[in-house]
Design a protein around this motif. Sequence first.
Motif, mmCIF file in Angstrom:
data_model
loop_
_atom_site.group_PDB
_atom_site.id
_atom_site.type_symbol
_atom_site.label_atom_id
_atom_site.label_comp_id
_atom_site.label_asym_id
_atom_site.label_seq_id
_atom_site.Cartn_x
_atom_site.Cartn_y
_atom_site.Cartn_z
ATOM 1 N N ARG A 222 3.764 4.533 15.019
ATOM 2 C CA ARG A 222 3.485 5.607 15.985
ATOM 3 C C ARG A 222 1.997 5.728 16.309
ATOM 4 N NH1 ARG A 222 7.286 9.810 12.899
ATOM 5 N NH2 ARG A 222 9.280 9.000 13.605
ATOM 6 N N SER A 223 1.179 5.045 15.571
ATOM 7 C CA SER A 223 -0.268 5.161 15.749
ATOM 8 C C SER A 223 -0.713 4.475 17.042
ATOM 9 C CB SER A 223 -0.975 4.520 14.563
ATOM 10 O OG SER A 223 -2.336 4.358 14.810
ATOM 11 N N PRO A 224 -1.536 5.152 17.854
ATOM 12 C CA PRO A 224 -2.041 4.515 19.075
ATOM 13 C C PRO A 224 -2.909 3.290 18.779
ATOM 14 C CG PRO A 224 -2.434 6.887 19.144
ATOM 15 C CD PRO A 224 -1.934 6.556 17.774
ATOM 16 N N SER A 225 -3.621 3.309 17.683
ATOM 17 C CA SER A 225 -4.474 2.158 17.363
ATOM 18 C C SER A 225 -3.634 0.917 17.039
ATOM 19 C CB SER A 225 -5.419 2.486 16.213
ATOM 20 O OG SER A 225 -4.696 2.838 15.059
ATOM 21 N N PHE A 226 -2.426 1.108 16.539
ATOM 22 C CA PHE A 226 -1.533 -0.024 16.274
ATOM 23 C C PHE A 226 -1.209 -0.745 17.577
ATOM 24 C CE2 PHE A 226 2.828 -1.679 16.031
ATOM 25 C CZ PHE A 226 2.678 -2.600 15.015
ATOM 26 N N PHE A 227 -0.870 0.006 18.618
ATOM 27 C CA PHE A 227 -0.527 -0.613 19.898
ATOM 28 C C PHE A 227 -1.744 -1.234 20.564
ATOM 29 C CE2 PHE A 227 3.098 2.231 19.344
ATOM 30 C CZ PHE A 227 4.119 1.321 19.523
ATOM 31 N N LYS A 228 -2.896 -0.622 20.396
ATOM 32 C CA LYS A 228 -4.121 -1.216 20.925
ATOM 33 C C LYS A 228 -4.384 -2.559 20.259
ATOM 34 C CE LYS A 228 -6.315 3.191 21.946
ATOM 35 N NZ LYS A 228 -7.380 4.126 21.560
ATOM 36 N N SER B 8 0.807 -1.217 0.000
ATOM 37 C CA SER B 8 0.000 0.000 0.000
ATOM 38 C C SER B 8 0.844 1.273 0.000
ATOM 39 C CB SER B 8 -0.945 0.011 1.202
ATOM 40 O OG SER B 8 -0.199 0.195 2.391
ATOM 41 N N GLN B 9 2.133 1.146 0.115
ATOM 42 C CA GLN B 9 3.055 2.294 0.122
ATOM 43 C C GLN B 9 2.816 3.228 1.313
ATOM 44 O OE1 GLN B 9 5.567 2.418 -2.082
ATOM 45 N NE2 GLN B 9 4.815 0.532 -2.994
ATOM 46 N N GLU B 10 2.264 2.691 2.412
ATOM 47 C CA GLU B 10 2.077 3.486 3.625
ATOM 48 C C GLU B 10 3.427 3.709 4.300
ATOM 49 O OE1 GLU B 10 -0.665 4.784 5.263
ATOM 50 O OE2 GLU B 10 -1.889 4.282 3.519
ATOM 51 N N ASN B 11 3.519 4.779 5.049
ATOM 52 C CA ASN B 11 4.726 5.061 5.806
ATOM 53 C C ASN B 11 4.729 4.180 7.057
ATOM 54 O OD1 ASN B 11 6.937 6.088 7.105
ATOM 55 N ND2 ASN B 11 6.241 8.210 7.086
ATOM 56 N N ILE B 12 5.730 3.342 7.180
ATOM 57 C CA ILE B 12 5.796 2.383 8.284
ATOM 58 C C ILE B 12 5.910 3.100 9.632
ATOM 59 C CG2 ILE B 12 7.199 0.550 9.312
ATOM 60 C CD1 ILE B 12 7.760 -0.421 6.479
ATOM 61 N N LEU B 13 6.660 4.182 9.696
ATOM 62 C CA LEU B 13 6.801 4.909 10.961
ATOM 63 C C LEU B 13 5.475 5.502 11.411
ATOM 64 C CD1 LEU B 13 10.255 6.677 10.552
ATOM 65 C CD2 LEU B 13 9.667 4.699 11.950
ATOM 66 N N ASP B 14 4.653 5.952 10.481
ATOM 67 C CA ASP B 14 3.332 6.468 10.856
ATOM 68 C C ASP B 14 2.472 5.374 11.467
ATOM 69 O OD1 ASP B 14 3.963 8.999 9.983
ATOM 70 O OD2 ASP B 14 2.971 8.777 8.035
ATOM 71 N N ILE B 15 2.572 4.171 10.918
ATOM 72 C CA ILE B 15 1.814 3.043 11.458
ATOM 73 C C ILE B 15 2.315 2.682 12.852
ATOM 74 C CG2 ILE B 15 1.336 0.574 11.162
ATOM 75 C CD1 ILE B 15 1.330 1.114 8.124
#
Length: 105
Positions: A50-56, A41-48
């Motif tokens: 850093r996302s609070p929903s990722f850790f949840k 998807s070419q998303e920025n891995i660092l943005d993912i």
Amino acid sequence: MEDMIENAVQLKPEYIVGLSILATVGLVVMWGMFWNSVAKSQENILDILRSPSFFKTVTVMGVIAATVVLSLAGRLEGNITGAILSGIAGYVLGQLSSRHDSEKH
């Protein structure tokens, strides 16, 4: 009679190890699929990351996997397992509900 029921539900140690390995392999496969889709998807891995929903999401997946393995291994009683899983379901649904309510306003 009650002893027969308790003995019938307990798993042998080799099955517990097998379930733990199966849960670990399942999590690794899911993470592989996730990172593969992120790369496509070419998303920025660092943005993912850093996302609070990722850790949840990571926390919920880990707690569910640990709860299922410990429950099947006979280390957690059914009512405790139900309480943990219902707490997780309530948390997830509460997050979805609050997000939906904030979008309306």
